[in-house]
Design an enzyme around this catalytic site. Structure first.
Site, PDB file in Angstrom:
ATOM      1  N   ARG A 242      48.893  39.954  37.097  1.00  0.00           N
ATOM      2  CA  ARG A 242      49.060  40.612  35.941  1.00  0.00           C
ATOM      3  C   ARG A 242      47.970  40.060  34.718  1.00  0.00           C
ATOM      4  NH1 ARG A 242      50.297  44.202  38.373  1.00  0.00           N
ATOM      5  NH2 ARG A 242      52.172  45.407  38.492  1.00  0.00           N
ATOM      6  N   GLU A 271      44.761  46.390  28.991  1.00  0.00           N
ATOM      7  CA  GLU A 271      44.125  47.046  30.138  1.00  0.00           C
ATOM      8  C   GLU A 271      44.045  48.517  29.612  1.00  0.00           C
ATOM      9  OE1 GLU A 271      45.653  46.947  34.114  1.00  0.00           O
ATOM     10  OE2 GLU A 271      45.423  44.754  34.269  1.00  0.00           O
ATOM     11  N   HIS A 290      41.439  46.554  37.614  1.00  0.00           N
ATOM     12  CA  HIS A 290      42.881  46.559  38.520  1.00  0.00           C
ATOM     13  C   HIS A 290      42.880  47.531  39.736  1.00  0.00           C
ATOM     14  CE1 HIS A 290      47.445  46.068  37.456  1.00  0.00           C
ATOM     15  NE2 HIS A 290      47.157  46.298  38.731  1.00  0.00           N
TER      16      HIS A 290
HETATM   17  C1  DGY Z   1      50.916  46.542  41.754  1.00  0.00           C
HETATM   18  O1  DGY Z   1      51.335  47.351  42.843  1.00  0.00           O
HETATM   19  O2  DGY Z   1      51.801  45.996  41.133  1.00  0.00           O
HETATM   20  C2  DGY Z   1      49.443  46.470  41.428  1.00  0.00           C
HETATM   21  O3  DGY Z   1      49.214  45.822  40.322  1.00  0.00           O
HETATM   22  C3  DGY Z   1      48.724  47.990  41.574  1.00  0.00           C
HETATM   23  O4  DGY Z   1      48.811  48.260  42.775  1.00  0.00           O
END
Ligand code: DGY
Length: 326
Positions: A242, A271, A290
């Site tokens: 993240r 983002e 992402h």
């Molecule tokens: C998640 O699943 O948490 C990812 O960041 C996106 O697939």
């Protein structure tokens, strides 16, 4: 109450593998726009819903749960990460929250490795130099990157995805694996000879540092100026977890001043990253939007689990993957 009487809001189109089952089983409304529903729309569409199928771009907090009403029984997040959801608040209200682990582990580890090698071997800046018309000859001193064989990999958060990256780097490149995690990962220690160390030791020793931890109060801003200063000058930093886990200004300073060699990011804060963000101007920072779970099998698997979680929650059954099992 028959399942069809259950009202559900699905905050974006997800793969048919899951969506068709939700549409067949429930009175579902799907937000089919390319961008997430604006906050006021989200608050309006959840009114009277028994279930919500959310994305990581939707903030699911007390205000939203209040707007939905007391009949809301299940929130099924189309992601493994659930930092967009106020879990304590959902648990307090007896709302079950589901996520989509496992099916994206390999895809995410693959992307982390792709970013690691792309940053280490300057692949994107090499392509940029061709496009800019700078490729005039083979250069003995140009585009020099760092080697991977036999190096030290530091994994921050040795869960499923961290272990999958470590397996690739240990098995394929003979890397020594260090990790930090609140919990010991016995199978990684046995299978990969991984050593659990403190963060300071990991940052000072690793040639590659890859982040795989949840975003929480204790990990937000974990990679600040002090953290980057402890890393080696040839080190490569990778974040597929993240964005808020690293401080973008501190990362920019570390990359621009040669404090570290390069970075590969699948996640940013915010983002999407702003087009005038200085990180985008750095040749030693590879950034993708992402996309770690963006493979056919992963996204179909996520859709199936998200549908299973939603439908189970509506029936009052245990979710296939529940983060607050009560
Ligand atoms: C998640 O699943 O948490 C990812 O960041 C996106 O697939």
């Amino acid at each position: 109450m028959s399942q069809r009487a259950n009202r559900v809001f699905v905050t974006r189109e997800i793969p048919e593998a899951g969506l068709s089952r939700v549409l067949a089983a429930c009175d579902a409304v799907v937000w089919r726009e390319p961008l997430p529903p604006p906050r006021e729309v989200l608050l309006e569409r959840v009114v009277g819903c028994h279930g919500l199928l959310s994305l990581l771009t939707d903030r699911v907090d007390a205000e939203l749960m209040d707007a939905a009403g007391a009949q809301l029984r299940v929130i099924s997040n189309f992601a493994v990460g659930v930092n967009n959801i106020d879990l304590a608040e959902a648990s307090r209200r007896g709302i079950r929250v589901g996520n989509t682990p496992d099916v994206l582990t390999d895809a995410t580890a693959d992307l982390a490795f792709a970013l690691l090698i792309a940053a280490a071997r300057r692949i994107v800046s090499g392509q940029d130099s061709i496009r800019a018309g700078h490729w005039r000859t083979w250069e003995p001193l140009g585009h020099i990157g760092v080697d991977l064989i036999g190096k030290v990999l530091g994994i921050v958060g040795m869960g499923r995805i961290g272990a999958a990256l470590a397996r690739r780097c240990h098995g394929g490149w003979g890397m020594r694996v260090l990790y930090t995690d609140p919990n010991r990962n016995h199978s990684a220690e046995k299978e990969l000879a991984a050593e659990r160390v403190d963060l300071d030791t990991l940052l000072r020793s690793a040639d590659f540092v890859s982040v795989h931890t949840d975003l929480s109060d204790s990990t937000c801003g974990m990679f600040d100026r002090a953290a980057f200063r402890r890393m080696q000058r040839h080190a490569v930093f990778v974040n597929t977890a993240r964005g808020p886990i690293h401080d973008p200004a501190a990362l920019h300073e570390a990359l621009a001043t040669g404090q570290i060699f390069a970075a590969g990011l699948d996640v940013t804060d915010p983002e999407p990253i702003a087009l005038d963000d200085p990180l985008l101007g750095l040749p030693n920072c590879v950034i993708v939007p992402h996309i770690a779970s963006a493979t056919v099998a992963s996204r179909n698997g996520m859709a199936e689990i998200a549908a299973d979680n939603l439908l189970a929650g509506l029936r009052g059954l245990p979710l296939r993957c529940c983060v607050n099992p009560g």
